[in-house]
Scaffold this motif. Sequence first.
Motif, short mmCIF file in Angstrom:
data_model
loop_
_atom_site.label_atom_id
_atom_site.label_comp_id
_atom_site.label_asym_id
_atom_site.label_seq_id
_atom_site.Cartn_x
_atom_site.Cartn_y
_atom_site.Cartn_z
N GLY A 178 0.79 -1.23 0.00
CA GLY A 178 0.00 0.00 0.00
C GLY A 178 0.82 1.27 0.00
N ARG A 179 2.15 1.14 0.04
CA ARG A 179 2.99 2.33 0.00
C ARG A 179 3.00 2.92 -1.40
NH1 ARG A 179 6.51 -0.97 2.92
NH2 ARG A 179 8.08 -0.92 1.28
N ARG A 180 3.17 4.24 -1.45
CA ARG A 180 3.06 4.97 -2.71
C ARG A 180 4.41 5.57 -3.10
NH1 ARG A 180 -0.16 10.70 -2.99
NH2 ARG A 180 1.28 11.02 -1.25
N GLN A 181 4.73 5.49 -4.38
CA GLN A 181 5.88 6.22 -4.92
C GLN A 181 5.36 7.20 -5.96
OE1 GLN A 181 9.33 6.14 -4.12
NE2 GLN A 181 9.23 8.01 -5.37
N ILE A 182 5.58 8.49 -5.71
CA ILE A 182 5.24 9.52 -6.69
C ILE A 182 6.41 9.64 -7.66
CG2 ILE A 182 4.83 11.98 -7.03
CD1 ILE A 182 3.29 11.99 -4.39
N MET A 183 6.12 9.53 -8.95
CA MET A 183 7.17 9.50 -9.97
C MET A 183 7.25 10.77 -10.80
SD MET A 183 6.49 5.61 -11.24
CE MET A 183 4.77 6.00 -11.59
N ALA A 184 6.25 11.63 -10.69
CA ALA A 184 6.27 12.89 -11.45
C ALA A 184 5.18 13.80 -10.91
CB ALA A 184 6.04 12.63 -12.94
N TYR A 185 5.44 15.10 -11.01
CA TYR A 185 4.42 16.10 -10.74
C TYR A 185 3.94 16.67 -12.07
CZ TYR A 185 5.68 16.37 -5.74
OH TYR A 185 5.91 16.09 -4.42
N MET A 186 2.63 16.81 -12.20
CA MET A 186 2.05 17.50 -13.34
C MET A 186 1.53 18.85 -12.85
SD MET A 186 2.20 14.29 -14.38
CE MET A 186 0.80 13.31 -13.91
N LEU A 187 2.07 19.91 -13.42
CA LEU A 187 1.74 21.27 -13.02
C LEU A 187 0.87 21.92 -14.11
CD1 LEU A 187 5.25 22.40 -11.68
CD2 LEU A 187 3.49 21.01 -10.56
N PRO A 188 0.30 23.09 -13.84
CA PRO A 188 -0.56 23.72 -14.84
C PRO A 188 0.12 23.86 -16.21
CG PRO A 188 -0.83 24.83 -12.75
CD PRO A 188 0.29 23.85 -12.56
N GLY A 189 -0.62 23.42 -17.24
CA GLY A 189 -0.12 23.43 -18.60
C GLY A 189 0.46 22.10 -19.05
N ASP A 190 0.65 21.17 -18.12
CA ASP A 190 1.30 19.90 -18.46
C ASP A 190 0.31 18.89 -19.02
OD1 ASP A 190 3.70 20.85 -17.55
OD2 ASP A 190 3.71 19.72 -15.68
N THR A 191 0.75 18.16 -20.05
CA THR A 191 0.00 17.01 -20.53
C THR A 191 0.44 15.78 -19.75
OG1 THR A 191 1.66 16.60 -22.24
CG2 THR A 191 -0.25 17.91 -22.87
#
Length: 239
Positions: free
Chosen positions: A68-81
């Motif tokens: 159940g642990r999570r790894q965040i691999m990228a942030y999507m910011l405004p304007g990002d596809t």
Amino acid sequence: MPSSNLFIRKLEAFHPLSNEEKELLDRHSRPLREVPPKQDIIREGDKPACVHVIISGFACRYKLIKEGRRQIMAYMLPGDTCDFNVFILKRMDHGIATLSRCQVLELSPETVLEMTEHPAIARALWWANLVDESTMREWLVNIGQRPAEQRIGHLLCEILTRLEIVGLAKENTYTLPVTQTDLADTLGMTVVHANRMLTSLRIRDLIDIDARNLIIKDAERLKAFSGFNPNYLHLKGGS
């Protein structure tokens, strides 16, 4: 004058667009889907039917492991596809979720194909996709090789640079709707350790946090301390 459409602003960072091309993008930039914070936009295993574009707010690409642990691999910011060619896949191999309240644009495969018939738009989209890949490489280096304090500093510098592109950072200050749990899941550390590293950066007088605003008090010093070089973001690389 810069476009008020953050999708257009982001693409113009990679390649100049004509008025006709901007009108096409603007025409396809509605309607927007409102997604609350901490909600999946698309889950691992789902069949992707469209390309998602983050118009406001912060989202992330993530994986869950068996415990159940999570790894965040990228942030999507405004304007990002969120992977503009993802609709060719049969199933998602990761999830995309909001970190804050987001406005999300959903582009059908037909719309994406129409956009890519325009060489400048196609080049900007491909360039954005290549920057996503180079950013993932930089994140691997950041997590694998930099000490924890520098890891956080590097990420904060990256977010500053990416938000400056679309006009959402002013005087080295920006809204950071990311919790310490999110930072920990991004940078491979515990929440307690993330808190200590943020405190250390504040003691060094490099950053300050006012509510949800992140203030970088000395951007050049933080970049030098964290080993941040924005070359992997390839700004204006397509022009």
